[in-house]
Design an enzyme around this catalytic site. Structure first.
Site, PDB file in Angstrom:
ATOM      1  N   SER A  83      31.448  46.058  12.226  1.00 42.42           N
ATOM      2  CA  SER A  83      32.245  46.003  13.351  1.00 42.42           C
ATOM      3  C   SER A  83      31.867  44.919  14.506  1.00 42.42           C
ATOM      4  O   SER A  83      31.132  44.147  14.030  1.00 42.42           O
ATOM      5  CB  SER A  83      31.966  47.306  14.024  1.00 42.42           C
ATOM      6  OG  SER A  83      30.641  47.312  14.676  1.00 42.42           O
ATOM      7  N   LYS A  84      32.503  45.002  15.667  1.00 47.88           N
ATOM      8  CA  LYS A  84      32.274  43.883  16.435  1.00 47.88           C
ATOM      9  C   LYS A  84      31.005  43.715  16.887  1.00 47.88           C
ATOM     10  O   LYS A  84      30.519  42.435  17.075  1.00 47.88           O
ATOM     11  CB  LYS A  84      32.894  44.360  18.005  1.00 47.88           C
ATOM     12  CG  LYS A  84      34.328  44.327  18.052  1.00 47.88           C
ATOM     13  CD  LYS A  84      34.727  43.196  19.253  1.00 47.88           C
ATOM     14  CE  LYS A  84      36.174  42.458  19.122  1.00 47.88           C
ATOM     15  NZ  LYS A  84      36.189  41.530  18.014  1.00 47.88           N
ATOM     16  N   ARG A  85      30.097  44.690  16.831  1.00 47.48           N
ATOM     17  CA  ARG A  85      28.742  44.413  17.050  1.00 47.48           C
ATOM     18  C   ARG A  85      28.087  43.414  16.088  1.00 47.48           C
ATOM     19  O   ARG A  85      27.193  42.962  16.425  1.00 47.48           O
ATOM     20  CB  ARG A  85      27.760  45.778  16.706  1.00 47.48           C
ATOM     21  CG  ARG A  85      27.941  46.751  17.785  1.00 47.48           C
ATOM     22  CD  ARG A  85      27.286  48.080  17.265  1.00 47.48           C
ATOM     23  NE  ARG A  85      27.522  48.580  15.929  1.00 47.48           N
ATOM     24  CZ  ARG A  85      26.826  48.476  14.968  1.00 47.48           C
ATOM     25  NH1 ARG A  85      25.510  48.042  14.960  1.00 47.48           N
ATOM     26  NH2 ARG A  85      27.109  49.001  13.671  1.00 47.48           N
ATOM     27  N   GLY A 133      29.356  40.619  15.396  1.00 46.88           N
ATOM     28  CA  GLY A 133      29.961  39.180  15.756  1.00 46.88           C
ATOM     29  C   GLY A 133      31.266  39.094  15.052  1.00 46.88           C
ATOM     30  O   GLY A 133      32.014  40.221  15.139  1.00 46.88           O
TER      31      GLY A 133
END
Ligand code: GLU
Length: 474
Positions: free
Chosen positions: A255-257, A259
């Site tokens: 996910s976005k976490r 990067g």
């Protein structure tokens, strides 16, 4: 109708940017089609009119092209089984709907959104998964027709057969889903007349002669539903392959976490398409000979769909950086400079400075940071400074360097090179005790490119100034 060759498809929904997961599905489809001498169809699944946007469509097509995915039929190039945008296939879907309605495979559902919401809430409260209770199944055809004629709003639902639905997945083996686990009879046409994914997808896969469907494992339950539509249409289902999910390095869903997760972001960050293509190939697939680094055309030759893997694929950032570094090094200087200039626009930075870093970049966006060691180095890190301060040789080394620098009559790449050779041979210190203090003093980092070239590019005055200042710090 059976087709004489493999026809695969990649069917993104233009409801968001092209993500790593979808790009990987596209890459696998490209490779699998090529390896079987077949072709790839690009189909845009834009039945969700609220969320589908032309800018996403553009981004997806651009991203795929940049990556090197090739399709032989698609919305941009047409083909014999088009149109390739679902929003343009309404008449085809409606025709099938009429046939299924006649057979009783689908029925009108008059349940109001409030009732469905209430049902979901009660199921939730009792700890049950959400499922339609098939209430409108029992409405007689006459009543159903009469209510529709009277203008009552309705959706169309597919009547799920009461059985275990099974199919074979070439990655996962035999799969079986009890009909009770599929959330009840599902909607095939919404009350606004638009068609849903499961329905449109099957109609298209049949009409487009698709022989192999490779998509993410999050679609497994959809496949069970779709199998029922194939049966109702008396159509032969394709071969299915559901690729494993992609996890971040921490083994959590990517996910976005973690990067950058979209192709556009990775492109902006300075990853090369050749490296990313190679990397995506390895997320859930492995070559028989263990050789992971390969060009796209080499991959096309060795790819074997039977080696797709059911275990979750882990996104290994180090591997991506390694592959990218190798591909940067392989670029011609001309191409490298062309790409590098997108990251370093200052005219004052010459080509020699850009080329100095070619061999040591993991991605091109590192370049401005690296270049700064020539023009305006960052302050040294506390740890590196402390280490260098600890060595008794550091001051002597730097003073000796300063003396030699001041004694140079000419300052050219050659004289700088010769000076460094003598400096090295002087025996004043060796290895890192010689070069770390110097590198830290003049470039802010103990690591960096070729010392001789670096020193020359920093320039005589800067070198002197930086060493003098640094001597005051240690
Ligand atoms: N539009 C679907 C998606 O993007 C396609 C799934 C499929 O390949 O059938 O998830």
């Amino acid at each position: 109708m059976s087709t004489p060759y493999a026809r695969l498809r990649f069917a993104p929904s233009p409801t968001g940017p092209l993500h790593i997961g979808n790009a990987r599905t596209a890459v696998f489809n490209h490779l699998w089609a090529k390896s079987m001498g077949g072709l790839l169809v690009l189909r845009l699944e834009d039945t969700d009119t609220e969320r589908s946007k032309p800018e996403y469509e553009k981004e997806i097509l651009e991203g795929l092209t940049w990556l090197g995915v090739e399709w032989q039929e698609g919305p941009d190039i047409g083909g014999p089984r088009g149109p390739y945008r679902q929003s343009e296939r309404t008449a085809i879907y409606q025709h099938i709907i009429d046939k299924l309605m006649e057979k009783g495979a689908i029925y009108r559902c008059f349940c109001k959104p409030e009732r469905l919401e209430d049902l979901r809430r009660r199921q939730n409260e009792s700890g049950l998964p959400p499922a339609y209770d098939n209430r409108c199944r029992s409405i007689s055809p006459e009543e159903s027709q009469a209510r529709a004629d009277a203008g009552e709003s309705f959706t169309l639902r597919f009547r799920l057969p009461a059985k275990v639905i099974d199919f074979r997945d070439i990655i996962r083996g035999e799969m079986a889903f009890d009909h009770t686990s599929l959330g009840g009879d599902f909607i095939v046409r919404r009350s606004d007349g638009s068609f849903t994914y499961n329905f449109a997808c099957v109609v298209d896969d049949v009409k487009m002669g698709i022989t192999h469907v490779l998509r993410g494992e999050d679609h497994l339950t959809n496949t069970a539903r779709q199998i029922c539509i194939y049966e109702a249409l008396k159509a032969e289902p394709p071969i299915f392959a559901h690729a494993s999910l992609i996890m971040g390095g921490d083994h959590q869903k990517l996910s976005k976490r973690h990067g950058a997760t979209t192709i556009a972001e990775m492109r902006r960050d300075g990853y090369l398409p050749e490296a990313l293509f190679n990397f995506l190939t390895l997320l859930g697939w492995s070559p028989a000979d263990g050789i992971e680094e390969r060009s796209r055309t080499e991959m096309e030759k060795v790819f074997d769909g039977r080696r797709l893997n059911a275990a979750p694929a882990v996104f290994n950032q180090d591997k991506l950086d390694w592959l990218n570094a190798r591909r940067i090094r392989d670029l011609s200087d001309e191409r490298y400079l062309e790409l590098a200039r997108r990251y370093v626009t200052e005219k004052s930075v010459g080509n020699a400075a850009l080329l100095l870093f070619k061999e040591e970049l993991s991605c091109l966006s590192e370049l401005p940071g690296r270049i700064s060691m020539i023009s305006s180095p960052p302050p040294p890190s506390e740890e590196e400074l402390a280490e260098i301060k600890n060595w008794p040789e550091s001051r002597t080394v730097l003073k000796d360097f300063l003396r030699r620098l001041r004694a140079m009559s000419d300052f050219t790449p050659e004289t700088m090179g010769a000076m460094i050779d003598e400096f090295k041979a002087s025996g004043i210190a060796s290895g890192k005790k010689l070069f770390w203090p110097l590198r830290l003093a003049v470039s802010g980092s103990v690591k960096g490119p070729q010392i001789k070239d670096l020193l020359y590019l920093i320039g005589r005055d800067n070198l002197e100034k930086r060493v003098v200042e640094f001597l005051q710090k240690i």
